[in-house]
Scaffold this motif. Structure first.
Motif, PDB file in Angstrom:
ATOM      1  N   LEU A  75      -0.591  -7.275  -6.803  1.00 19.53           N
ATOM      2  CA  LEU A  75      -0.940  -6.694  -5.511  1.00 19.53           C
ATOM      3  C   LEU A  75      -1.882  -5.508  -5.706  1.00 19.53           C
ATOM      4  N   ASP A  76      -2.662  -5.220  -4.666  1.00 21.91           N
ATOM      5  CA  ASP A  76      -3.671  -4.172  -4.754  1.00 21.91           C
ATOM      6  C   ASP A  76      -3.193  -2.923  -4.023  1.00 21.91           C
ATOM      7  N   PRO A  77      -2.982  -1.814  -4.735  1.00 21.69           N
ATOM      8  CA  PRO A  77      -2.504  -0.608  -4.063  1.00 21.69           C
ATOM      9  C   PRO A  77      -3.513  -0.006  -3.093  1.00 21.69           C
ATOM     10  N   GLY A  78      -4.761  -0.483  -3.143  1.00 20.54           N
ATOM     11  CA  GLY A  78      -5.743   0.026  -2.191  1.00 20.54           C
ATOM     12  C   GLY A  78      -5.564  -0.554  -0.801  1.00 20.54           C
ATOM     13  N   ASP A  79      -4.877  -1.681  -0.704  1.00 19.14           N
ATOM     14  CA  ASP A  79      -4.632  -2.301   0.596  1.00 19.14           C
ATOM     15  C   ASP A  79      -3.319  -1.781   1.160  1.00 19.14           C
ATOM     16  N   ALA A  80      -3.345  -1.334   2.415  1.00 18.90           N
ATOM     17  CA  ALA A  80      -2.175  -0.639   2.967  1.00 18.90           C
ATOM     18  C   ALA A  80      -0.909  -1.491   2.934  1.00 18.90           C
ATOM     19  N   ALA A  81      -1.020  -2.744   3.384  1.00 24.44           N
ATOM     20  CA  ALA A  81       0.175  -3.588   3.449  1.00 24.44           C
ATOM     21  C   ALA A  81       0.690  -3.918   2.053  1.00 24.44           C
ATOM     22  N   GLU A  82      -0.231  -4.212   1.121  1.00 19.47           N
ATOM     23  CA  GLU A  82       0.202  -4.542  -0.238  1.00 19.47           C
ATOM     24  C   GLU A  82       0.787  -3.327  -0.927  1.00 19.47           C
ATOM     25  N   ARG A  83       0.277  -2.147  -0.560  1.00 19.76           N
ATOM     26  CA  ARG A  83       0.795  -0.926  -1.163  1.00 19.76           C
ATOM     27  C   ARG A  83       2.265  -0.738  -0.803  1.00 19.76           C
TER      28      ARG A  83
END
Lengths: 282, 190, 289
Positions: free
Chosen positions: C70-78
């Motif tokens: 997952l990408d911590p830059g994306d709000a939902a994935e964070r």
């Protein structure tokens, strides 16, 4: 006293005892400790240990006190109450100090306007209210600042790294801090000699200041934002006090200005709320 | 250990719990949680609910140890709290939102009145009479007499309406009286 | 597109972060897998910065980070990453008035455990794992340093995380406490990926099957502790006298001198290298000491 046979005890503990045996066994157990411990031996020790740990944890956590119990019964979700428990401006000590400062300022204002000190006045002098007008919204701002500034939350890094929404956390805490700080401030305002609408006149400025601090915190350092908000009140309030018209700051024109600021800042706050998910620190 | 000595120890522990002594609570738990678990399991087949009820029971003991008046067994006092916590847990599981008011069990009336009778129940005429009852009638009598529950509480436990419990108890008493020819002093009154 | 199942918990490509003029992290590449990985480096090497980026507390200036894919830059994935994370920051603050149980209850709320009963079960579980059951009612300010560290680990364990990030968890612990900490880590329930940072090589040697050496914001070694020790193979000598020609030279507790260098000093014998020797050599080669 005669005791229950071991076979019967075992079949009771395991669940194979018939209905009649159930009745007589249980009536006997109520009064016989040795048969009780014989029955207990059939319960899984791990299960007992687990329930024991959970019991002791729940006893240690407690129910949070009478206020929290009451709020829970009114339907407030317990996890929000837990979040509020970790907010400094809701702590009794904070409340007491707010009350103390407000009381001191109010006493001074009352003393001057009732003529206890200085010249006796034929009617209440609005200038005496200047210190109170200056300080009251700043106290509300202070309560809000203590609720959202990272420096006041020792476990701030944990809160940021946790899935609980940072914005929800902020809103719950600041709204509660607002409500709690407004109570002593408006309460004292009722008691002071001044226009009858004074307590209500302080509402919009207090809300506007707090919203301004929060909105500013999304673009600058949060402590600087709080200080800026404080100055945004102190400067005009002081200037008006020096010009001998301190009450102007709560007149209709000023109220409209506060309402406009409040509206604008709330819009900014919600538009930029994702900033709060990363915490407000570098 | 002589029965009287154990009972006195329990009472001492309970008084200590009322003063806020957590070690006394732990000691009471170690003595009583086992048989309480078994007794609750006989009334509710779901172990998770029984676990929750056990925790709730000793939490209630922790908070309300001061209400123990000293008459009757500590075990009966704990059971009185426990059965109501179990009912609460069952009720919450079934989605009901109304809370039962907790009232102190009256161990004297439940236990002492039947002590001699019930211990001898297996071989006596009362035992045979009870055996002759259908299971639902027996369960209703057991809940209201042995556990000392109100008809509303018994209804939650048995999963039937309060009125059903009332009528079943009545029919059970009628049947028992008939079976005993109305001569037993305990069951002769209603 | 084929889906590959990997054991990778974390993948970092070209990660950079600066504070003003200082480059805390300089284009770092690394991967973390299940099991324990040690992050070794002196203070100021960038360990805390790296760990706070992995914990989604800081944002990188450049590069890509992937946690559980997952990408911590994306709000939902964070938020999804945060649900599976346990983090012990270097300076963990506690609310002064909190008891141990109340603090853990609060952190459990932050981890979105809304049901009171489930929270109590989780708190009871982590208290048992960290051996703090008897201290549930104690106020945190009355705990010793070692117990506070255990409390820090306990809060990180709430919610059974898949990735455990521990920043200097052994700092300030005496040797006996460090031993108990090692035992604790080896007996954790579940099989989380664990990364812990330290500046002491013997922590690495004792607990970590994998080690990454971080110096001046750059990865200088990634491999096993044996591999790290092996970098100094053939270059570690013990002698009775000091040698000024060696890279590094110090006197051990047994009275003998230990040298790290290419040329053996007179009368010296070759000894097998330790993890610390390898670390010192790597540090020296990187131009830092």
């Amino acid at each position: 006293m005669t005791h229950i046979s071991e076979d019967l005890l075992t079949s009771y503990a395991v669940g194979t005892a018939g209905a009649i045996n159930l009745w007589s066994v249980e009536a006997h157990l109520t009064g016989c400790a040795s048969c009780r411990s014989a029955v207990s031996a059939h319960v899984d020790a791990d299960r007992l240990a687990r329930n024991r740990s959970v019991l002791l944890v729940r006893a240690a956590i407690g129910d949070g006190g009478p206020v929290r119990r009451l709020l829970r019964r009114c339907g407030v979700p317990d996890h929000l109450l837990g979040v509020l428990a970790a907010t400094p401006s809701l702590r009794a000590s904070w409340l007491l100090s707010v009350l103390a400062v407000v009381a001191v300022v109010a006493v001074e204002a009352a003393a001057v306007s009732y003529g206890w000190i200085g010249q006796p006045a034929p009617h209440a002098s609005p200038e005496a209210l200047a210190p109170f007008l200056l300080v009251a919204p700043l106290l509300v701002l202070g309560g809000v600042a203590a609720a959202f500034l990272p420096v006041f939350d020792p476990a701030n890094r944990l809160a940021v790294a946790a899935p609980f929404s940072g914005f929800t956390l902020l809103l719950v805490r600041t709204v509660c801090a607002l409500a709690v700080a407004l109570i002593p401030v408006t309460g004292i305002a009722f008691v002071l000699p001044g226009p009858g609408w004074l307590p209500f006149g302080l509402l919009l400025p207090s809300l506007a200041l707090s919203a301004f601090a929060l909105a500013a915190a999304t673009v600058m350092d949060p402590r600087a934002a709080a200080v800026l908000a404080g100055l945004a009140w102190m400067v005009p309030a002081s200037l008006l006090a020096l010009a001998h018209v301190p009450l102007s700051i709560v007149q209709p024109d000023a109220q409209f200005a506060c309402a406009a600021v409040l509206f604008a800042c709330v819009v900014v706050l919600f538009a930029r709320h994702s900033r709060f998910e990363m915490g407000l620190m570098k | 250990m002589r029965p009287g000595a154990e009972e006195r120890e329990d009472a001492v522990l309970l008084r200590a719990v009322a003063r806020g002594d957590e070690r006394a609570l732990t000691a009471l738990y170690d003595r009583h949680a086992g048989w309480l678990t078994v007794r609750m399991t006989r009334r509710c087949a779901m172990p998770d609910l029984v676990d929750h009820a056990i925790q709730d029971t000793f939490l209630a003991v922790w908070r309300e140890a001061g209400t123990y008046r000293g008459g009757g067994d500590v075990a009966a006092f704990i059971w009185g709290i426990g059965i109501r916590r179990l009912i609460d847990v069952i009720r919450r599981e079934n989605g009901s939102r109304r809370r039962l008011p907790w009232r102190a069990a009256e161990p004297e009336t439940v236990v002492s009145a039947e002590d001699q009778v019930l211990v001898g129940i297996e071989h006596g005429r009362l035992g045979q009479a009870l055996a002759g009852l259908s299971p639902e009638l027996r369960a209703a009598i057991e809940a209201t007499v042995l556990d000392g529950l109100t008809c509303a509480e018994a209804g939650v436990l048995l999963g039937v309406a309060e009125g059903t419990v009332k009528s079943r108890c009545h029919r059970a008493r009628v049947a028992l009286r008939a079976a005993l020819a109305g001569t037993d002093p305990v069951w002769g009154t209603s | 597109m084929s889906v590959t199942v990997s054991t990778e918990a974390v993948r970092v490509d070209g990660l950079s972060r600066r504070y003003g003029a200082v480059r805390a992290l300089d284009a770092i590449d690394l991967t973390l897998e299940r099991g324990i990985t040690g992050l070794l480096g002196p203070n100021g090497a960038g360990k805390t910065t790296l760990l706070s980026v992995l914990a989604t507390v800081s944002e990188p200036d450049a590069g890509r980070v992937s946690v559980f894919g997952l990408d911590p830059g994306d709000a939902a994935e964070r938020v999804e990453i945060r649900r599976r994370l346990g983090y012990l920051p270097q300076e963990l603050g506690y609310h002064r008035h909190f008891t141990v149980a109340a603090f853990l209850d609060y952190v459990a709320i932050l981890k979105e455990i809304t049901d009171r009963r489930r929270r109590a079960e989780e708190v009871a579980m982590v208290l048992t794992v960290t051996g703090l059951e008897d201290r549930a009612r104690s106020r945190i300010r009355t705990l010793s340093g070692g117990m506070r560290q255990r409390l820090g680990i306990a809060q990180a364990l709430l919610g059974a995380p898949d990735l455990l990030i521990l920043d200097e968890p052994t700092a300030g612990l005496d040797p006996e406490q460090r031993l108990r900490f090692r035992e604790l880590l080896s007996e954790l329930p579940g099989d989380p990926a664990i990364v812990l940072s330290t500046h002491q090589a013997d922590d690495i040697a004792a607990i970590c099957p994998r080690v990454i050496v971080l110096l001046n914001g750059q990865v200088r070694f990634a491999g096993t502790p044996a591999g790290l020790a092996g970098t100094a193979a053939g270059q570690v000598w013990a002698a009775d006298e000091r040698d000024n020609g060696a890279h590094l030279s110090w006197r051990g507790g047994d009275g003998r001198w230990r040298h790290i260098g290419e040329q053996p000093p007179a009368g010296a014998e070759l000894v097998s290298p330790t993890v610390e020797d390898g670390y010192l050599l790597v540090s020296h080669a990187a131009g830092t000491r």
